[in-house]
Write an enzyme that holds these catalytic residues in place. Structure first.
Site, short mmCIF file in Angstrom:
data_model
loop_
_atom_site.label_atom_id
_atom_site.label_comp_id
_atom_site.label_asym_id
_atom_site.label_seq_id
_atom_site.Cartn_x
_atom_site.Cartn_y
_atom_site.Cartn_z
N PRO A 97 0.92 -1.16 0.14
CA PRO A 97 -0.11 0.19 0.01
C PRO A 97 0.62 1.28 -0.05
O PRO A 97 1.80 1.48 0.75
CB PRO A 97 -0.67 0.01 1.40
N CYS A 98 0.43 1.94 -0.93
CA CYS A 98 1.52 3.31 -1.17
C CYS A 98 0.86 4.66 -0.52
O CYS A 98 1.46 5.73 -0.68
CB CYS A 98 1.37 3.45 -2.64
N GLN A 99 -0.48 4.56 -0.04
CA GLN A 99 -0.93 5.87 0.26
C GLN A 99 -0.36 6.65 1.34
O GLN A 99 -0.49 7.68 1.39
CB GLN A 99 -2.59 5.79 0.58
N PHE A 101 2.68 6.92 1.74
CA PHE A 101 3.95 7.59 1.30
C PHE A 101 3.80 8.35 0.27
O PHE A 101 4.59 9.25 -0.23
CB PHE A 101 4.96 6.43 0.69
N SER A 102 2.38 8.49 -0.46
CA SER A 102 2.08 9.27 -1.56
C SER A 102 1.74 10.48 -1.29
O SER A 102 1.18 11.19 -0.46
CB SER A 102 0.92 8.55 -2.30
#
Length: 388
Positions: A97-99, A101-102
């Protein structure tokens, strides 16, 4: 043909899996053993397109069913635990899951529970190592911002933990629009970890990527866009995708209406969305912006939180947002040519909002296929040398 076994964490709708499934050389290919996904809607889309084992549930409890208090649920996760450790793996992949760090998300990193999901990858590597052996290759994907998040400290921690597991880590930021025929501006970091010395010495995957670099003229980009977007889509049969003054009066303001509104910026989509083969965004309902790269802007998961986040286009019947199928195609999923979007969920129409969210969370399939093929070439080279 030699087959290498693959397990997929945070599988979503199967973008990484599809890329690995499509990759092959004359000597080798991949076999998908299992995939894990937590989101029930994404799992439905995944099941619609893949037949191998899908483990649906929180990976934390899949790896540690003893943490589940409810006896029935614990029994369910115990079965998943047995399945995820049933066979050894050659490749473990995951678009974790990237949210967290995004730049489009909260940027909380490890302070966000989603950021800590990365640690489950470490946990599984160790469990596989105890029962069989550690995967030969790790293949991870995340947002470009992961590299610079918290002044580089987040990625430093991630890399160190992977190295502590015995892997040598290589990374590369790749933009979908530069290395494939998919017209989307999507920069992502791809992380490859190698365990074996022979693989490490021969690793040229990222050095070889430049041969895939495809510089395109504006006209060439236009042709690629035409191949994906249906500019003849009728307003009569697809009214929900079209923007009209009746539905969005503030998006079609006349000069008089604007003066009376007291708003800082006038929005009139008919006046501001003028070029047919371009993509536009209405940013927070405050202003309209055309993408400067002559391709689709980066698709994001928050497309599922409201139609105003979905890129807009000008077509035959007016201004409309992209359809869910078009957003999937802009990630390289062959919708209508072997890949299907689900129509029902629990007996009800499958919500477009979930499909938009899934497309935004997905990976660009052709990038995965390109890298997965290069890894097979690496395997083939190492095996050829061993057989001399």
């Amino acid at each position: 043909m030699k087959k290498y076994s693959v397990g997929s964490l945070f599988a979503g709708v199967g973008g990484i899996c599809l890329g690995f499934k499509n990759a092959k050389t004359e000597k080798s290919s991949y076999e998908l053993i299992w995939a894990n996904e937590f989101d029930k809607y994404a799992a439905e889309t995944y099941r619609t397109n893949f037949s191998h084992n899908l483990l649906v549930g929180d990976i934390k409890y899949v790896l540690h069913p003893e943490m589940v208090e409810n006896e029935i649920e614990r029994s369910y996760f115990e079965k998943l635990h047995e399945q995820i450790l049933e066979k050894p793996l050659d490749i473990l992949n995951g678009g974790f899951p990237c949210q967290a760090f995004s730049i489009a998300g909260s940027q909380k990193g490890f302070d966000d529970e989603r950021g800590n999901l990365f640690l489950n990858i470490i946990d599984l590597i160790e469990q596989l190592g105890e029962k069989f052996y550690k995967p030969r290759v790790l293949f991870l994907e995340n947002v470009k911002n992961l590299k610079s998040h918290d002044h580089g400290n987040t990625y430093k921690i991630i890399k160190q933990k992977l190295e502590d597991c015995g892997y040598t880590i290589f990374e590369k930021i790749i933009n979908t629009m530069d290395y494939t025929d998919i017209p989307q501006n999507r920069e992502r970091i791809y992380i490859i970890g190698l365990l074996n010395d022979k693989d490490i010495k021969k690793f040229k995957v990222f050095d070889n990527i430049e041969k895939y670099n495809r510089k395109k003229t504006k006209k060439e980009k236009e042709e690629l866009i035409k191949s994906i977007i249906d500019y003849k889509l009728s307003k009569d049969s697809n009214e929900k995708y079209f923007y009209t003054k009746n539905k969005y009066p503030n998006y079609f303001m006349t000069d008089d209406e604007f003066e009376k509104s007291g708003k800082g910026v006038k929005i009139n989509l008919d006046e501001q969305i003028t070029e047919k083969y371009q993509f536009y965004q209405c940013r927070r309902g405050m202003y309209v912006r055309k993408n400067k790269s002559d391709v689709c802007p980066t698709l994001t998961a928050n497309m599922g939180t409201g139609g105003h986040n979905v890129p807009l286009i000008k077509c035959k019947d007016g201004i409309r947002k992209l359809t869910p199928a078009e957003t999937f195609k802009l990630q390289g999923f062959p919708v209508g040519k072997g890949y299907k979007l689900p129509e029902k969920f629990n007996g009800k129409p499958y919500p477009d909002s979930q499909l938009y969210k899934q497309a935004g969370n997905a990976v660009s399939v052709p990038v995965i296929e390109m890298l997965a093929t290069e890894i097979l070439n690496l395997f083939d080279d190492v095996e050829s040398e061993e057989n001399k």
